[in-house]
Motif scaffolding. Structure first.
Motif, PDB file in Angstrom:
ATOM      1  N   ALA A  19       0.743  41.041   1.471  1.00  0.00           N
ATOM      2  CA  ALA A  19       1.769  41.963   1.962  1.00  0.00           C
ATOM      3  C   ALA A  19       2.571  42.503   0.801  1.00  0.00           C
ATOM      4  CB  ALA A  19       2.688  41.244   2.952  1.00  0.00           C
ATOM      5  N   ALA A  20       3.329  43.558   1.055  1.00  0.00           N
ATOM      6  CA  ALA A  20       4.146  44.152   0.000  1.00  0.00           C
ATOM      7  C   ALA A  20       5.521  44.494   0.554  1.00  0.00           C
ATOM      8  CB  ALA A  20       3.473  45.404  -0.561  1.00  0.00           C
ATOM      9  N   PRO A  21       6.335  43.487   0.864  1.00  0.00           N
ATOM     10  CA  PRO A  21       7.666  43.755   1.422  1.00  0.00           C
ATOM     11  C   PRO A  21       8.521  44.511   0.426  1.00  0.00           C
ATOM     12  CG  PRO A  21       7.504  41.467   0.705  1.00  0.00           C
ATOM     13  CD  PRO A  21       6.130  42.043   0.594  1.00  0.00           C
ATOM     14  N   GLU A  22       9.225  45.520   0.910  1.00  0.00           N
ATOM     15  CA  GLU A  22      10.007  46.350   0.007  1.00  0.00           C
ATOM     16  C   GLU A  22      11.468  45.936  -0.075  1.00  0.00           C
ATOM     17  OE1 GLU A  22       7.730  50.574  -0.390  1.00  0.00           O
ATOM     18  OE2 GLU A  22       9.400  50.454   1.022  1.00  0.00           O
ATOM     19  N   GLY A  23      11.987  45.271   0.908  1.00  0.00           N
ATOM     20  CA  GLY A  23      13.393  44.915   0.884  1.00  0.00           C
ATOM     21  C   GLY A  23      14.249  46.116   1.241  1.00  0.00           C
ATOM     22  N   PRO A  24      15.565  45.899   1.431  1.00  0.00           N
ATOM     23  CA  PRO A  24      16.432  46.969   1.926  1.00  0.00           C
ATOM     24  C   PRO A  24      16.585  48.145   0.965  1.00  0.00           C
ATOM     25  CG  PRO A  24      17.698  45.009   1.322  1.00  0.00           C
ATOM     26  CD  PRO A  24      16.264  44.612   1.308  1.00  0.00           C
ATOM     27  N   SER A  25      16.652  47.877  -0.332  1.00  0.00           N
ATOM     28  CA  SER A  25      16.887  48.976  -1.282  1.00  0.00           C
ATOM     29  C   SER A  25      15.708  49.934  -1.314  1.00  0.00           C
ATOM     30  CB  SER A  25      17.156  48.421  -2.684  1.00  0.00           C
ATOM     31  OG  SER A  25      18.290  47.584  -2.696  1.00  0.00           O
ATOM     32  N   LEU A  26      14.504  49.407  -1.517  1.00  0.00           N
ATOM     33  CA  LEU A  26      13.327  50.259  -1.589  1.00  0.00           C
ATOM     34  C   LEU A  26      13.049  50.950  -0.259  1.00  0.00           C
ATOM     35  CD1 LEU A  26      10.985  48.022  -3.759  1.00  0.00           C
ATOM     36  CD2 LEU A  26      12.051  50.177  -4.434  1.00  0.00           C
ATOM     37  N   ALA A  27      13.269  50.235   0.833  1.00  0.00           N
ATOM     38  CA  ALA A  27      13.053  50.851   2.153  1.00  0.00           C
ATOM     39  C   ALA A  27      13.997  52.033   2.348  1.00  0.00           C
ATOM     40  CB  ALA A  27      13.253  49.811   3.250  1.00  0.00           C
ATOM     41  N   ASP A  73       5.846  54.690  -8.896  1.00  0.00           N
ATOM     42  CA  ASP A  73       5.393  53.531  -8.125  1.00  0.00           C
ATOM     43  C   ASP A  73       5.419  53.799  -6.622  1.00  0.00           C
ATOM     44  OD1 ASP A  73       4.478  50.826  -8.058  1.00  0.00           O
ATOM     45  OD2 ASP A  73       6.465  50.236  -7.366  1.00  0.00           O
ATOM     46  N   LEU A  74       6.444  54.510  -6.171  1.00  0.00           N
ATOM     47  CA  LEU A  74       6.587  54.794  -4.743  1.00  0.00           C
ATOM     48  C   LEU A  74       5.869  56.078  -4.322  1.00  0.00           C
ATOM     49  CD1 LEU A  74      10.391  53.952  -4.245  1.00  0.00           C
ATOM     50  CD2 LEU A  74       8.423  52.482  -3.784  1.00  0.00           C
ATOM     51  N   GLY A  75       5.336  56.805  -5.298  1.00  0.00           N
ATOM     52  CA  GLY A  75       4.694  58.075  -4.979  1.00  0.00           C
ATOM     53  C   GLY A  75       5.679  59.103  -4.479  1.00  0.00           C
TER      54      GLY A  75
END
Length: 299
Positions: A19-27, A73-75
């Protein structure tokens, strides 16, 4: 601390499971297309405004490298950076309540602050000292017994002054400036005999004066101040990405060129050169990066 550790363990477990959880900041960054970064308007060479009112400086440059890496990284090549001015009093609450994704200023990482916000790998190591007029030199705190001294509100320096004043019975008259330039003006006006702050900031203020030799910085350091980029302490995924960018700058040696640009070269807007070679403490950090809040790690 337990919550942050649990989040980090969860992140590692999820990563190992694919999995690749992003956490609140990246989300939030992905959903809004905006990353919010705090800057200090008048704290050269770390974070300040140029003649076009654009944030620049050493820490701003590091944050820009982080943001560029996130875009790739996030495109999200169109990722917008929203720069928000902060002060020594507002910076940490704004990180803690999620108003900022990155705090790109001059914030010391210590154990007390780490209870409310996170920090990147250490990006600079300062020491606090005393700035005074050469005609009325202040070499140590004993020289200030019963006399006025100034520092800036919301800083570790003013906190240290209050603590040591009580502990040693120095009977200091402690004044507080709203920001570093105001604290310096308090010294200039003669309302304080010394200004306690991180040596690099004192050097910056001194070198901006028409006659910098009228002032002197004490030789004896009082405290050690490791700086970090301010982050959400509950977001291990975001910290990993920020730290990865910094590690790459350290490993590649690019950090040395960035350092020379801001500490050993003329900087905007007046072309002042701080002439501050990289310290042994920071060279050690480049070789072995750490985000430790323990001052003893930097001595």
């Amino acid at each position: 601390m337990r919550r942050a550790l649990s989040a980090f363990v969860f992140l590692l477990a999820a990563a190992s499971a694919g999995a690749a959880p992003e956490g609140p900041s990246l989300a939030r960054i992905r959903s809004t297309g905006v990353i919010v970064a705090g800057y200090r308007p008048s704290s050269p060479p770390f974070s300040y405004l140029d003649a076009r009112l654009k944030p620049i400086g050493y820490t701003v440059t590091l944050c820009e490298r982080v943001i560029a890496a996130l875009k790739a990284d996030l495109g999200l090549p169109g990722l917008e950076t929203k720069w928000v001015a902060v002060t020594s009093a507002t910076r940490m609450p704004m990180v803690a309540n999620g108003m900022l994704d990155l705090e790109c200023g001059i914030t010391t990482n210590n154990a007390e602050r780490a209870r409310s916000q996170g920090f990147s790998l250490t990006i600079f190591v300062a020491q606090t000292r005393l700035l005074s007029r050469r005609a009325d030199p202040i070499r140590n705190l004993d020289d200030l017994r019963g006399k006025p001294v100034v520092s800036t509100i919301g800083t570790t320096s003013i906190q240290y002054l209050h603590e040591i004043n009580e502990r040693q019975g120095l009977e200091l008259h402690i004044l507080a400036g709203l920001d570093d330039p105001e604290s310096f003006r308090t010294l200039q006006a003669g309302r304080a005999l010394a200004y306690m702050m991180d040596d690099v900031l004192l050097r910056s203020l001194q070198m901006q004066q028409p006659n910098p030799d009228e002032y002197m910085i004490s030789a004896e350091p009082l405290t050690v101040e490791p700086y970090g980029i301010g982050l959400n302490r509950e977001d291990a995924a975001f910290k990993l990405k920020v730290d990865a960018v910094l590690r790459n700058l350290y490993r590649s040696g690019e950090i040395r060129e960035i350092y020379r640009q801001w500490f050993e070269s003329p900087i905007p807007p007046r072309g002042v050169n701080l002439q501050m070679p990289m310290s042994a403490a920071f060279k050690k950090i480049i070789d072995k990066p750490t985000d430790s809040a323990d001052p003893g790690r930097y001595r």
